[in-house]
Design an enzyme around this catalytic site. Structure first.
Site, short mmCIF file in Angstrom:
data_model
loop_
_atom_site.label_atom_id
_atom_site.label_comp_id
_atom_site.label_asym_id
_atom_site.label_seq_id
_atom_site.Cartn_x
_atom_site.Cartn_y
_atom_site.Cartn_z
N SER A 87 45.99 49.79 44.98
CA SER A 87 46.93 48.93 45.69
C SER A 87 48.11 48.59 44.78
O SER A 87 48.10 48.88 43.57
CB SER A 87 46.25 47.64 46.15
OG SER A 87 46.03 46.76 45.05
N SER A 89 49.17 45.52 44.01
CA SER A 89 49.12 44.11 43.61
C SER A 89 49.50 43.87 42.16
O SER A 89 49.82 42.74 41.79
CB SER A 89 47.73 43.54 43.87
OG SER A 89 46.77 44.11 43.00
N LYS A 144 43.35 42.29 37.85
CA LYS A 144 44.39 41.27 37.88
C LYS A 144 44.68 40.84 36.44
O LYS A 144 44.00 41.24 35.50
CB LYS A 144 43.94 40.04 38.69
CG LYS A 144 43.49 40.33 40.11
CD LYS A 144 44.61 40.80 41.01
CE LYS A 144 44.10 41.11 42.41
NZ LYS A 144 45.14 41.72 43.27
N SER A 228 49.65 39.97 46.42
CA SER A 228 48.43 40.08 45.64
C SER A 228 47.36 39.13 46.17
O SER A 228 47.60 37.93 46.34
CB SER A 228 48.70 39.76 44.16
OG SER A 228 47.50 39.72 43.42
#
Length: 267
Positions: A87, A89, A144, A228
């Site tokens: 993704s 994010s 993250k 995100s």
């Protein structure tokens, strides 16, 4: 099914077959050969000897694959593991299709499958790009940036991140960059790490009151702040869910030919 579990099962099965071969089956074949040779004065032809000593194909495959699978298991579980970014994010730091390497011993050694820590080698630091098992669905890996450590006070308001009451420094680098039209690109200083983030000026985003990170947990955010799914929405990351620290991009593949021109360290 979890690939780590499949790998552990494969190592266990091939290892047991290899061990049984060395302890029982190979000696039994040699005894059969000796008994057959004792029953003839001329000895057995070479092809007959080879037939008696020949390992069954499952044993042959297990013996060949066991050391390879064992090395892969050790490297993947305790040294480094590859992941693919699915993704956007973490843009602009990581793009969809980036293949990354994750340091598995930066935060301690953990047993595969059960994830129990056996050696404590360190803790996540503010600014690290961390891979972890999603708290509500541990079979899914998330990536993250670590924003809050245990005991930190975190607030996010007006697209500004605050840590322990202090605004995190950021400076504008570009308005509407070619790779992300409509976004603002900033350089953000988070701990010892300077990295780039995206903000969308047309998206108000979540306004988060000040929270205190509990002991044994971490607060994480994506660098693509308005796109995100991170701790602002689902909460903190337990230390037991930590997988490792992402440290390098080694390949990019978005469906065409793989590209190695994007090889770089992750900050």
């Amino acid at each position: 099914m979890d690939f780590s579990l499949l790998l552990v099962i494969a190592v266990a099965v091939t290892g047991v077959i290899t061990l049984l071969n060395y302890l029982w089956w190979r000696p039994a074949r040699r005894q059969s050969l000796q008994a057959a040779e004792a029953g003839t004065t001329e000895g057995l032809p070479s092809n007959a000897r080879e037939q008696v000593l020949k390992e069954p194909w499952p044993v042959d495959y297990a013996r060949s694959f066991f050391p390879v699978l064992l090395v892969v298991l050790v490297l993947r579980s305790f040294v480094v593991e590859p992941f693919q970014i699915p993704s956007g994010s973490m843009r602009p730091t990581l793009e969809i299709g980036d293949f990354i390497l994750v340091n598995k011993f930066a935060y301690g050694l953990r047993l595969p499958v059960v994830h129990t820590e056996i050696v404590d080698l360190g803790e996540p630091e503010r600014g690290d790009v961390m891979v972890f098992r999603f708290p509500s669905e541990p079979s899914v890996n998330f990536i993250k940036r670590v924003v809050g450590l245990p005991g930190d006070r975190i607030r996010y308001e007006g697209k500004q991140l605050y840590v322990n009451g202090e605004p995190v420094l950021k400076s504008l680098l570009a308005e509407g960059p070619a790779e992300a039209p409509g976004e603002l690109m900033y350089a953000e200083q988070l701990g010892e790490v300077e990295h780039r983030i995206y903000n969308n000026p047309r998206d108000l985003g979540p306004q988060m009151r000040e929270l205190v990170v509990p002991e044994g947990h971490y607060f994480t955010m994506g660098d693509n702040r308005d796109h995100s799914n991170d701790s602002r929405y689902w909460g903190f990351v337990p230390a037991d869910n930590v997988v490792g620290r992402a440290f390098a991009v080694w390949m990019h593949w978005d469906g065409g030919l793989p590209s190695f021109t994007s090889m770089r360290l992750i900050h």
